[in-house]
Design a protein around this motif. Structure first.
Motif, PDB file in Angstrom:
ATOM      1  N   HIS A   1       0.822  -1.222   0.000  1.00 21.82           N
ATOM      2  CA  HIS A   1       0.000   0.000   0.000  1.00 21.82           C
ATOM      3  C   HIS A   1       0.852   1.268   0.000  1.00 21.82           C
ATOM      4  N   ARG A   2       2.138   1.098  -0.291  1.00 21.52           N
ATOM      5  CA  ARG A   2       3.046   2.221  -0.520  1.00 21.52           C
ATOM      6  C   ARG A   2       3.288   3.090   0.726  1.00 21.52           C
ATOM      7  N   HIS A   3       3.463   2.434   1.866  1.00 25.98           N
ATOM      8  CA  HIS A   3       3.769   3.178   3.096  1.00 25.98           C
ATOM      9  C   HIS A   3       5.256   3.126   3.434  1.00 25.98           C
ATOM     10  N   ILE A   4       6.015   2.295   2.704  1.00 27.80           N
ATOM     11  CA  ILE A   4       7.420   2.034   3.065  1.00 27.80           C
ATOM     12  C   ILE A   4       8.375   2.515   1.975  1.00 27.80           C
ATOM     13  N   THR A   5       9.491   3.095   2.414  1.00 27.85           N
ATOM     14  CA  THR A   5      10.522   3.534   1.460  1.00 27.85           C
ATOM     15  C   THR A   5      11.815   2.746   1.681  1.00 27.85           C
ATOM     16  N   VAL A   6      12.587   2.603   0.610  1.00 29.57           N
ATOM     17  CA  VAL A   6      13.926   2.005   0.701  1.00 29.57           C
ATOM     18  C   VAL A   6      14.888   3.008   0.078  1.00 29.57           C
ATOM     19  N   ASN A   7      15.847   3.457   0.866  1.00 33.41           N
ATOM     20  CA  ASN A   7      16.808   4.485   0.424  1.00 33.41           C
ATOM     21  C   ASN A   7      16.090   5.726  -0.129  1.00 33.41           C
ATOM     22  N   GLY A   8      14.976   6.094   0.519  1.00 31.09           N
ATOM     23  CA  GLY A   8      14.245   7.305   0.132  1.00 31.09           C
ATOM     24  C   GLY A   8      13.254   7.127  -1.005  1.00 31.09           C
ATOM     25  N   GLU A   9      13.252   5.949  -1.638  1.00 25.70           N
ATOM     26  CA  GLU A   9      12.336   5.700  -2.761  1.00 25.70           C
ATOM     27  C   GLU A   9      11.194   4.791  -2.311  1.00 25.70           C
ATOM     28  N   LEU A  10       9.979   5.081  -2.769  1.00 25.03           N
ATOM     29  CA  LEU A  10       8.839   4.225  -2.445  1.00 25.03           C
ATOM     30  C   LEU A  10       9.012   2.856  -3.093  1.00 25.03           C
ATOM     31  N   VAL A  11       8.834   1.795  -2.315  1.00 29.07           N
ATOM     32  CA  VAL A  11       8.906   0.430  -2.859  1.00 29.07           C
ATOM     33  C   VAL A  11       7.635  -0.298  -2.428  1.00 29.07           C
ATOM     34  N   ASN A  12       6.901  -0.851  -3.403  1.00 30.39           N
ATOM     35  CA  ASN A  12       5.646  -1.547  -3.053  1.00 30.39           C
ATOM     36  C   ASN A  12       5.684  -3.022  -3.428  1.00 30.39           C
ATOM     37  N   ILE A  13       6.902  -3.603  -3.404  1.00 33.87           N
ATOM     38  CA  ILE A  13       7.076  -5.025  -3.720  1.00 33.87           C
ATOM     39  C   ILE A  13       7.533  -5.738  -2.445  1.00 33.87           C
ATOM     40  N   PRO A  14       6.632  -6.512  -1.801  1.00 32.19           N
ATOM     41  CA  PRO A  14       6.988  -7.175  -0.534  1.00 32.19           C
ATOM     42  C   PRO A  14       8.209  -8.093  -0.642  1.00 32.19           C
ATOM     43  N   SER A  15       8.414  -8.701  -1.818  1.00 39.53           N
ATOM     44  CA  SER A  15       9.520  -9.659  -1.969  1.00 39.53           C
ATOM     45  C   SER A  15      10.839  -8.969  -2.335  1.00 39.53           C
ATOM     46  N   TYR A  16      10.849  -7.639  -2.371  1.00 47.58           N
ATOM     47  CA  TYR A  16      12.061  -6.876  -2.701  1.00 47.58           C
ATOM     48  C   TYR A  16      13.214  -7.339  -1.801  1.00 47.58           C
ATOM     49  N   SER A  17      14.334  -7.685  -2.409  1.00 46.12           N
ATOM     50  CA  SER A  17      15.465  -8.220  -1.649  1.00 46.12           C
ATOM     51  C   SER A  17      16.416  -7.090  -1.230  1.00 46.12           C
ATOM     52  N   LEU A  18      16.593  -6.942   0.072  1.00 42.63           N
ATOM     53  CA  LEU A  18      17.435  -5.863   0.606  1.00 42.63           C
ATOM     54  C   LEU A  18      18.906  -6.249   0.613  1.00 42.63           C
ATOM     55  N   LYS A  19      19.749  -5.223   0.492  1.00 40.06           N
ATOM     56  CA  LYS A  19      21.196  -5.438   0.560  1.00 40.06           C
ATOM     57  C   LYS A  19      21.727  -4.723   1.803  1.00 40.06           C
ATOM     58  N   ALA A  20      22.884  -5.148   2.274  1.00 46.72           N
ATOM     59  CA  ALA A  20      23.490  -4.531   3.457  1.00 46.72           C
ATOM     60  C   ALA A  20      23.652  -3.035   3.238  1.00 46.72           C
ATOM     61  N   GLY A  21      23.219  -2.249   4.212  1.00 51.27           N
ATOM     62  CA  GLY A  21      23.333  -0.793   4.115  1.00 51.27           C
ATOM     63  C   GLY A  21      22.063  -0.100   3.656  1.00 51.27           C
ATOM     64  N   ASP A  22      21.083  -0.856   3.156  1.00 43.85           N
ATOM     65  CA  ASP A  22      19.817  -0.247   2.712  1.00 43.85           C
ATOM     66  C   ASP A  22      19.096   0.388   3.902  1.00 43.85           C
TER      67      ASP A  22
END
Length: 201
Positions: A117-138
């Motif tokens: 539902h677009r409430h979460i950001t990764v590195n300042g960018e909106l990400v709406n994919i629950p399976s998005y794979s994070l990297k160290a430092g994100d």
């Protein structure tokens, strides 16, 4: 996206542990579901049944469907290292799981909903994919407009869990995925070796 929406306590009873978190109904009836409950005689499970059960437990715990889970296993098997450990680490690195671990949501299904539902950001960018794979430092954060959401505030207020591989700043409502966790740091009661043996047949 298709996902399991049925009774969670029934699934928890099937595995004999509260895999979806605190569950009062499970505590009252922590024996297998079904008409005969505790009285049904259960013979020794076959090796295949034990392995399948472990895979199903992992899938339900992380809220991942079969095709996604199979893809994660194939990615893990191509990576250098112990396949089973890498598989669990890939599950832990999913955005919805990290949102849950940081306490932004009290459950993984709730975390998945916040992300989609677009409430979460990764590195300042909106990400709406629950399976998005994070990297160290994100850096994972709550979107500015969503910081006043009661559900998020309540979840953060009631969260006391601390994980070594995550940093959380409650003032800015941002956290850092410091590093991929070691298997020993992951609290999930999953025997990943059974899953590897199952897929290797």
């Amino acid at each position: 996206m298709a996902r399991y929406t049925g009774p969670k306590t029934k699934i928890a009873r099937k595995f004999g542990e509260a895999i979806f978190g605190d569950d009062k109904s499970f505590e009252k009836r922590n024996y297998p579901p079904g008409q005969h409950g505790n009285n049904r005689r259960r013979g020794k499970k076959s090796e295949y049944a034990v392995q399948l059960m472990e895979k199903q437990k992992a899938k339900y715990t992380y809220g991942i469907l079969e095709r996604q889970f199979r893809n994660l296993f194939e990615k893990a098997s191509r990576s250098r290292g112990i396949t089973g450990e890498i598989l669990i680490q890939l599950c832990e690195s999913r955005l919805d799981n990290v949102v849950f671990r940081m306490g932004i949501s009290p459950s993984r299904s709730g975390a998945r909903q916040l992300v989609s539902h677009r409430h979460i950001t990764v590195n300042g960018e909106l990400v709406n994919i629950p399976s998005y794979s994070l990297k160290a430092g994100d850096v994972i954060g709550v979107r500015e407009k969503s910081k006043s959401l009661v559900a998020i505030e309540n979840s953060l207020a009631n969260n006391s869990a601390v994980f070594e591989w995550l940093n959380w700043n409650s003032d800015t409502m941002q956290g850092t995925f410091v590093t991929v966790p070691e298997r020993i740091q992951i609290p999930e009661n999953i025997n990943e070796q059974f899953i590897v043996e199952l897929y290797s047949k």
